[in-house]
Design an enzyme around this catalytic site. Structure first.
Site, short mmCIF file in Angstrom:
data_model
loop_
_atom_site.label_atom_id
_atom_site.label_comp_id
_atom_site.label_asym_id
_atom_site.label_seq_id
_atom_site.Cartn_x
_atom_site.Cartn_y
_atom_site.Cartn_z
N GLU A 1 -11.91 0.84 12.16
CA GLU A 1 -11.43 2.23 12.20
C GLU A 1 -10.53 2.46 13.42
OE1 GLU A 1 -11.14 4.55 10.24
OE2 GLU A 1 -10.92 6.35 11.44
N CYS B 1 2.12 15.57 -1.99
CA CYS B 1 3.01 16.69 -2.24
C CYS B 1 2.17 17.97 -2.21
CB CYS B 1 3.74 16.63 -3.58
SG CYS B 1 4.77 15.18 -3.77
N ARG C 1 0.43 17.20 3.38
CA ARG C 1 0.36 16.46 2.12
C ARG C 1 1.64 15.66 1.85
NH1 ARG C 1 -3.60 18.23 -1.29
NH2 ARG C 1 -2.44 17.42 -3.05
N HIS D 1 -12.77 -18.47 14.94
CA HIS D 1 -12.42 -19.13 13.69
C HIS D 1 -10.95 -18.91 13.32
CE1 HIS D 1 -16.57 -20.19 13.12
NE2 HIS D 1 -16.91 -18.94 13.36
N ASN E 1 3.14 17.91 -8.41
CA ASN E 1 2.45 16.97 -7.53
C ASN E 1 1.75 15.98 -8.44
OD1 ASN E 1 0.67 15.75 -5.72
ND2 ASN E 1 -0.77 17.46 -5.79
N GLY E 2 1.94 14.67 -8.19
CA GLY E 2 1.30 13.66 -9.05
C GLY E 2 2.34 12.70 -9.58
N LYS F 1 -6.65 3.65 13.24
CA LYS F 1 -6.12 4.84 13.96
C LYS F 1 -4.90 4.45 14.78
CE LYS F 1 -7.62 7.40 12.30
NZ LYS F 1 -8.64 7.60 11.34
N TRP G 1 6.15 14.19 -0.90
CA TRP G 1 5.87 12.85 -0.42
C TRP G 1 6.42 11.93 -1.51
CZ3 TRP G 1 2.75 8.64 -2.00
CH2 TRP G 1 2.56 7.66 -1.02
N LYS H 1 -1.77 13.27 3.79
CA LYS H 1 -3.20 13.47 4.00
C LYS H 1 -4.02 13.18 2.76
CE LYS H 1 -6.71 15.03 6.40
NZ LYS H 1 -7.18 14.08 7.42
N GLU I 1 -1.87 3.74 12.46
CA GLU I 1 -1.26 4.82 11.69
C GLU I 1 -0.56 5.85 12.56
OE1 GLU I 1 -3.93 7.00 9.11
OE2 GLU I 1 -5.55 6.88 10.56
#
Ligand code: F6R
Length: 611
Positions: free
Chosen positions: A484, A2, A27, A507, A100-101, A488, A75, A606, A491
């Site tokens: 990584e 947020c 955010r 395996h 925010n939180g 990428k 968010w 983010k 996402e």
């Protein structure tokens, strides 16, 4: 997550708040809202489901002029994305709150307030703050005192912005566990989750500390109070990166811009930190040398992409500094009964410096008898930086794209500097140090050459647009790069991707390989190359289509079912940095082909400031 922004000025703040929200949209972006005290001192609010653009559209129809206001981009944590759950939240018609939180005790508070007759109109945890404030502001002497009384009742993490019709030229801000900065203007003052939100109006900022509250009032007056309620002076810092970071320039997306900034920011991460033939240990702070001498182990803790950087560092530190290393994701580490051998250095990696799990891990570690804590971080003044004993800034500049790119490669650069610094105090052969220093100096140029492969990689991306799955393979320090690469792709293109150490394929995961499964591999010229080639044959033999990014000298050529893109030769130790780039570009182009929202992929944000 947020984003919050607030302003008190002698001019209409609607445009400032809206621009702030656009810059904070990374955010969170499921709904947005704004509340202002209009020129008559009446509280007015506008909210919209969806991105900030939806709010903007609404404000064109129904403007919110005023000189004092707060705004929020959300968010969702408590309650689905909807206009009703969008901030600001009100209690009655006179006060509004953005948050925010997460308020952990919101259920108990909600029951208490409902019993007193307060009616809730949203599913959010934030609404309890609005009602508590309504109750407390009837008893407290002023708005700040009311906010303080409310804060005493809240468990959890928050950054808040509050306005009240009773004090029509005041914004109160407060933070605990979530970031909040104050923007210092000329006769005007602001609060926001991040300096970027305010670069259009100021480059001077106060980074509020844990437990701080701030009162902004007319004429640009800023009063900061610490956790005990006493007035404190906090240093004003000038933001050095300029406002260019907040715009895409000629690039179609922030992500692409940030990918192309990598030669420059890697050079910035190295600047002033390399001597002629070794790394400068003092880059980590004046006490670093003494502490590094005592370090016999390293624990690295981080999340997501930053965790992958830590995994690479394990290979480097063990090989060049001869130090045992453990790497762990912060959300697991913080709940373990960690055994800390004497002389262990605790290292956190974070782009934002505000990731809740990483921050909690640092606080947890502080009680565990570590030798010292080192934060490798991109945001000066962030909580992680302030709370660590040693810091090394990654110098990537603001990263706006939600998918981390330049933050990752500069973290790796910083971790190579750490490897060299620890190697130096632990007696790493001077020639090996000198070789690595020379290689590091050449790295920005090599990175620029890899970026020139962009058209080839774009052409390759066509093969992925219709795929639903992909496998990434790497060995040694390139295994985390495969992880990584898979992250990428997942996402931003929403293609399901997995990464394995290439030797692990037989395996189990080899069972997945058929002509529908693209397999991407990174093949630098290192000691594991022959083994990797055998693993690739195993894939080929099962009809899997291979896409290999390979050193120009390894003798891997295109063949039926194998597409090869050659990268310039690089010192084997730095291959993880160089081989990250084609994977970033590949994901980017696949996402563009699929038409996803590259800079703001669904469900993500983010800066993850909630647990
Ligand atoms: C992925 C990504 C995330 C972050 C993670 C940690 O592209 O950006 O996985 O790496 O959320 O964030 P920081 O580094 O800010 O602690």
């Amino acid at each position: 997550m947020c984003g919050i922004v607030g302003a008190v000025a002698e001019r209409n703040v609607q445009g400032i708040l809206l621009e702030g929200l656009k810059r904070l949209e990374y955010r969170g972006y499921d709904s947005a809202g704004m509340a202002v005290l209009d020129l008559q001192g009446h509280l007015q609010r506008g909210r919209a489901l969806g991105k900030v653009a939806a709010l903007e559209e609404r404000l064109t129809r129904e403007p919110l002029p005023g000189r004092c206001g707060i705004a929020h981009t959300r968010w969702a944590t408590h309650g689905r994305p909807s206009e009703q759950n969008a901030h600001p939240h009100q209690s009655g018609e006179r006060l509004a709150v953005v948050h925010n939180g997460i308020i952990e005790n919101h259920e108990a508070l909600r029951r208490e307030l409902e019993a007193e007759g307060y009616v809730f109109t949203s599913e959010t945890d934030t609404e309890v703050i609005a009602h508590l404030l309504e109750r407390e502001s009837r008893q407290a002497g002023d708005l700040l005192a009311a906010v303080r009384r409310v804060l005493d009742r809240l468990d959890g993490a928050y950054a808040l912005g509050v306005i009240h019709a009773e004090e029509p030229d005041v914004v109160i801000g407060a933070r605990k566990g979530s970031p909040l900065i104050v923007g210092v203007g000329i006769d005007e003052a602001f609060v926001a989750s991040d300096p970027l939100a305010l670069l259009q109006v100021t480059d001077r900022f106060i980074y509020l500390q844990e437990g701080d509250a701030v009162r902004l009032s007319a004429g640009g007056r800023i009063e900061v109070f610490d956790a005990t309620g006493l007035p404190v002076e906090r240093e004003i810092q000038v933001f050095e990166h300029g406002d260019g970071a907040a715009s895409k320039g000629d690039y179609r997306h922030f992500m692409l811009k940030e990918i192309h900034e990598q030669p420059m920011v890697i050079a910035a991460a190295l600047e002033g930190r390399l001597g002629e033939r070794s790394a400068l240990v003092e880059s980590f702070g004046p006490e670093a040398e003494a502490l590094f001498r005592q370090a016999s182990q390293v624990h690295i803790v981080a999340c997501g992409t930053s965790y992958h950087a830590g995994m690479v560092a394990r290979y480097w530190l063990e090989r060049y500094a001869g130090i045992p290393v453990q790497v762990e994701v912060a959300s697991e580490y913080r709940y373990r009964q960690v055994v800390v051998p004497e002389g262990t250095l605790f290292v956190t990696l974070s782009q934002s410096g505000e990731t809740a799990d990483t921050l909690a891990a640092l606080r947890f570690a502080r009680e565990r008898g570590y030798l010292a804590s080192l934060a490798i971080c991109n945001v000066p003044g962030s909580s992680l930086v302030r709370e660590s004993d040693l810091t090394l800034m990654t110098q990537a500049g603001p990263e706006i794209g939600v998918a981390s790119t330049k933050a990752f490669t500069t973290q790796l650069t910083a971790l190579m500097l750490l490897t060299l610094a620890l190697g130096r105090v632990k007696g790493l052969d001077e020639r090996v140090q000198a070789d690595l220093v020379t290689a590091l100096r050449g790295l920005p140029g090599l990175v620029a050459r890899v970026l020139e492969l962009d058209p080839e990689i774009e052409a390759l991306s066509m093969a992925f647009a219709e795929k639903h799955h992909a496998l990434f393979l790497g060995r040694g320090a390139l295994f985390p790069i495969a992880l990584e690469g898979a992250l990428k792709l997942k996402e931003i293109s929403y293609i399901h991707a997995e990464a394995y150490p290439a030797g692990e394929l037989k395996h189990g995961p080899l069972a997945l390989v058929d002509s529908e499964m693209p397999v991407i591999s990174v093949a630098p010229n290192d000691e594991l190359l022959d083994k990797l080639k055998s693993n690739l044959q195993e894939v080929r033999a099962r009809g899997g289509e291979l896409f290999v990014f390979a050193d120009e000298g390894v003798g891997l050529e295109e063949a039926d079912g194998i597409r090869v893109i050659h990268l310039p030769h690089v010192h084997e130790a730095l291959a993880p940095i160089l081989y990250t780039l084609p994977l970033q570009l590949l994901s980017y182009h696949v996402a563009v082909l699929k038409g996803t929202d590259v800079d703001q992929p669904r469900n993500l944000a983010k800066s993850v400031t909630v647990e």
